[in-house]
Design an enzyme around this catalytic site. Structure first.
Site, PDB file in Angstrom:
ATOM      1  N   CYS A 265     -23.810 -33.073 -24.339  1.00  0.00           N
ATOM      2  CA  CYS A 265     -25.260 -33.199 -24.523  1.00  0.00           C
ATOM      3  C   CYS A 265     -25.522 -33.486 -25.991  1.00  0.00           C
ATOM      4  CB  CYS A 265     -25.991 -31.954 -24.017  1.00  0.00           C
ATOM      5  SG  CYS A 265     -25.455 -30.394 -24.760  1.00  0.00           S
ATOM      6  N   ARG A 270     -26.408 -27.333 -23.165  1.00  0.00           N
ATOM      7  CA  ARG A 270     -26.842 -27.762 -21.838  1.00  0.00           C
ATOM      8  C   ARG A 270     -25.667 -28.298 -21.031  1.00  0.00           C
ATOM      9  NH1 ARG A 270     -31.468 -31.960 -23.148  1.00  0.00           N
ATOM     10  NH2 ARG A 270     -30.129 -32.239 -24.980  1.00  0.00           N
TER      11      ARG A 270
END
Length: 316
Positions: A265, A270
């Site tokens: 990411c 994430r």
């Protein structure tokens, strides 16, 4: 073993789990997921001495305002990383952190947090890197727990020191720029690169989504990457989709777990959720999280990018 002995042995095992409250891995509810803890199960095991609950949230003061009973607080940007080098927490420091939290080799560790468990998943990734045997993420995280009206407390627990000793970091779970990512970008290695950011970040239209501070001076994505935004893994309430839904999601993108998979990411938090889905829920054996992610790759000199939008840093 005779049939009668097998029956007696099974009864003894059942009695053990009844007494301790620990549910064996093959009996975990929902999705047949190896590492998803359901809220009902956690409530039943909230006082279980063999279960340790850890909150990894990002909102300042949220733990202090109220948290799940018997949960302890890990701070992502100080406890789980090296604050001097851009690196994960060291083996020695993680051993000390886990022992102070009362974690032993046979402890079931359940992590939860705010923001759809992004940083709780990072914690799960770190625990797996250092060899903890039973690591789970709470389905729906803190938001779902609160929406369901489940109890919170402000009491901060203390525990007797545990005996967990971290293994050497498992290099099979962590991708590096030079050895793993760049060879794929330059087509000298084969792997499925999964960019979990939003479509506008992936295309280069945005350098970063609103509210995200970490930036790279280039926009776009790593050549060869496919875009599967992290939110595709979860339902509206933040709980994980079913195994069948998740398998189809990735199979439709050509990801079946046969080849090496690398998730990324901006800074790796994430993408650790997608790593968790692929590795721990779907059970794919060759999944690495690239925690350098776009802030390392996009800022590196001499590495290729794909920027369909053609945005240029500093251009009007």
């Amino acid at each position: 073993m005779s049939i009668s002995r097998k029956v007696l042995a099974a009864a003894a095992v059942a009695a053990l789990f009844t007494a301790t409250g620990v549910i064996p891995a093959d009996a975990r509810p929902k999705n047949q997921a190896r590492a998803v803890a359901q809220p009902d199960w956690l409530e039943q095991n909230i006082d279980n001495p063999n279960v340790r609950i850890i909150e990894v949230s990002t909102e300042p003061g949220i733990y202090e305002r109220g948290h799940i009973k018997n949960s302890i607080k890990f701070v992502w940007h100080t406890d789980l990383v090296d604050t001097v080098n851009r690196d994960i927490i060291s083996q020695a420091n993680f051993t000390a952190l886990a022992q102070k939290a009362g974690i032993s080799d046979d402890t079931t560790v359940v992590l939860y947090g705010d923001k759809n468990n992004w940083f709780a998943a990072w914690g799960a990734w770190i625990f797996n890197i250092y060899g903890q045997k039973d690591v789970r993420v709470l389905d729906g995280g803190r938001v779902k727990w609160e929406k369901d009206g489940r109890a919170l407390t402000t009491a901060v627990p203390t525990f007797k020191a545990g005996n967990f000793v971290a293994n050497n970091a498992d290099k099979n779970l962590r991708a590096s720029l030079a050895k793993d990512v760049l060879p794929v970008a330059k087509k000298t290695k084969i792997a499925a690169l999964i960019d979990i950011r939003g479509a506008d970040e992936f295309s280069g239209k945005l350098f970063a989504a609103p509210g995200f501070q970490e930036l790279a001076v280039r926009a776009g994505h790593i050549p060869g990457a496919i875009n599967v935004p992290w939110g595709s893994n979860v339902n509206a309430d933040g709980t994980f989709k079913t195994v069948a839904e998740l398998k189809k999601l990735y199979a439709d993108k050509g990801v079946t777990g046969t080849d090496q998979i690398i998730t990324y990411c901006r800074i790796g938090e994430r993408s650790s959720l997608t790593w968790f889905v692929l590795s721990e829920i779907l059970g794919f054996q060759k999944v690495k999280n690239y925690d350098g992610s776009w802030t390392e790759y996009g800022n590196s000199v001499g590495v290729p990018i794909n920027n369909p939008s053609g945005t240029i840093w500093g251009a009007a």
